[in-house]
Scaffold this active site. Structure first.
Site, short mmCIF file in Angstrom:
data_model
loop_
_atom_site.label_atom_id
_atom_site.label_comp_id
_atom_site.label_asym_id
_atom_site.label_seq_id
_atom_site.Cartn_x
_atom_site.Cartn_y
_atom_site.Cartn_z
N TYR A 1 -8.77 13.72 1.54
CA TYR A 1 -7.97 14.65 0.76
C TYR A 1 -8.87 15.29 -0.31
CZ TYR A 1 -4.33 12.39 3.43
OH TYR A 1 -3.58 11.90 4.47
N SER B 1 0.83 -1.20 0.00
CA SER B 1 0.00 0.00 0.00
C SER B 1 0.87 1.25 0.00
CB SER B 1 -0.90 0.02 1.24
OG SER B 1 -2.02 -0.80 1.07
N PRO B 2 0.35 2.34 -0.58
CA PRO B 2 1.08 3.61 -0.47
C PRO B 2 1.18 4.03 0.99
CG PRO B 2 -0.76 3.75 -2.04
CD PRO B 2 -0.92 2.47 -1.29
#
Length: 409
Positions: free
Chosen positions: A215, A53-54
């Site tokens: 975000y 995962s990032p």
């Protein structure tokens, strides 16, 4: 005068041989766990279903990656991951979560990325990048400095003015964002497009648009944070318009032959926020826009969220999307720690790829150890296999080195 030599004259490229069956018996692929079965999406073939995962490292200067990222990500490549997705990489300076974030808003940032990609690919993973704009959750200190929930004021030398769909702050410690104008939204869309173009030039196999965790894109999706009354707000179709516009523009530079992923917070974990039925509705639209993968996470858009966590707690979101779409692959995430947990996600058709974060930080060689738990032969760096006689014996079914013999060190 003594002749001067450049470092590049001594540091030459090298090729590490593929390790499957390189010394011993042939690998049996007929009874492999499904977690270690390959998968092909567009022109990308992963050697297994495990993705990194990032994970933001907050360790860049002006968006430039460095040796930390080479070693950090290189360990996952040696550890056997099928896909490595680099951390959320900002499409503009204002799009960073913190001043230590990775960026790809200018061409000069490409070279250190290429260095990381080229090294990691030696060991066989596919390489991906997540491109992002932090929106109203930007302008913060790196969390490991102890100020995780406190934003930096825009008039501080280390901070900047944050932006969002509306003048709704994430919490009482955050800046009230500047409401983006239509022309400013067009600039944001173009920034995503240009960052995707640079990602292609860097040599990435996989691109992900970050639409989760509160975000910028995520904040446009949610009725809790998007109070606009123009074409980018209001009803469901207005609130998803920014994401759809970004997908369209990104696909003009990111080839259709290459996989494109979108990460979503499938539920917002607040009563009147974005819900799973909204995610399924959006997923059906995205799969007809040449989006290949939905990366199914949750939360992050509201300080009032109440997350009910636990092992595999987000996997039902991926399964719901998978069951209600025709062409989308799904990536499942959320506290995947154990071998049987990861295998069950693929074997029971809950998702197509398992994305792992924390477990990789604890153990960069997590896939190798999971494979051992599942009694599966996998690729291991030869340098390490030579050192560990027991590992080599496991890989090839016999001891091929007698460490007691003279000369075997």
């Amino acid at each position: 005068m003594e002749q001067q030599h450049k470092i590049s004259e001594y540091v030459k490229p090298w090729t590490i041989p593929k390790n499957f069956g390189s010394v011993g018996r042939a690998i049996n692929t007929t009874s492999r766990p499904q977690l270690f079965s390959p998968i092909t999406i567009k022109d990308m073939t992963m050697k297994n279903r495990i993705a990194v995962s990032p994970m933001c490292q907050y360790s860049c200067n002006d968006g430039f990656m460095n040796d930390w990222h080479l070693v950090h990500l290189g360990a996952f490549a040696k550890g056997g991951a099928g896909l490595i997705i680099l951390e959320a990489t900002a499409t503009s300076p204002e799009g960073r979560i913190s001043y230590g974030d990775s960026g790809l808003w200018k061409d000069e940032q490409m070279e250190p990325l290429k260095r990381v990609i080229d090294f990691c690919k030696i060991f066989g993973p596919r390489m991906g990048i997540q491109i992002a704009h932090a929106g109203r959750k930007a302008s913060t200190e790196p969390p490991f400095l102890g100020h995780r929930k406190q934003g930096i004021p825009f008039d501080d030398p280390k901070g900047w003015k944050v932006v969002g769909p509306s003048e709704v702050a994430w919490d009482e410690n955050s800046q009230v964002p500047h409401e983006l104008s239509i022309s400013e939204i067009k600039t944001v869309i173009n920034d995503f497009k240009n960052t995707a173009r640079r990602a292609l030039q860097c040599g990435f196999d996989f691109l992900e648009i970050h639409g989760a965790h509160g975000y910028l894109i995520s904040s446009f999706l949610s009725p809790c944070s998007n109070k606009r009354t123009d074409e980018y707000g209001g009803d469901f179709n207005g609130r998803i318009k920014l994401l759809l516009d970004i997908v369209r523009e990104v696909r003009t530079v990111w080839p259709s032959s290459k996989p494109l992923s979108v990460r979503l917070s499938c539920v917002e974990w607040v009563k009147d926020g974005w819900q799973l039925n909204d995610t399924v509705r959006l997923a059906k639209i995205l799969e007809n826009m040449d989006v290949d993968i939905l990366d199914c996470s949750s939360g992050g858009n509201s300080s009032n969220q109440h997350i009910v966590g636990g092992p595999l707690y987000q996997m039902p979101f991926a399964q719901e999307v998978k069951n209600n779409t025709n062409k989308l692959y799904t990536m499942g995430v959320g506290l995947v720690n154990k071998a049987h947990e990861a295998e069950s996600c693929i074997a029971e058709n809950k998702c197509d790829i398992v994305a792992v974060g924390r477990a990789f930080l604890r153990d960069p060689y997590w896939p190798i150890h999971v494979a051992n738990d599942l009694d599966c032969d996998v690729d291991v760096p030869l340098q390490y296999a030579f050192i560990d006689k027991r590992m080599m014996a496991h890989l090839h079914g016999k001891d091929i080195f007698d460490l007691k013999k003279p000369g075997n060190h």
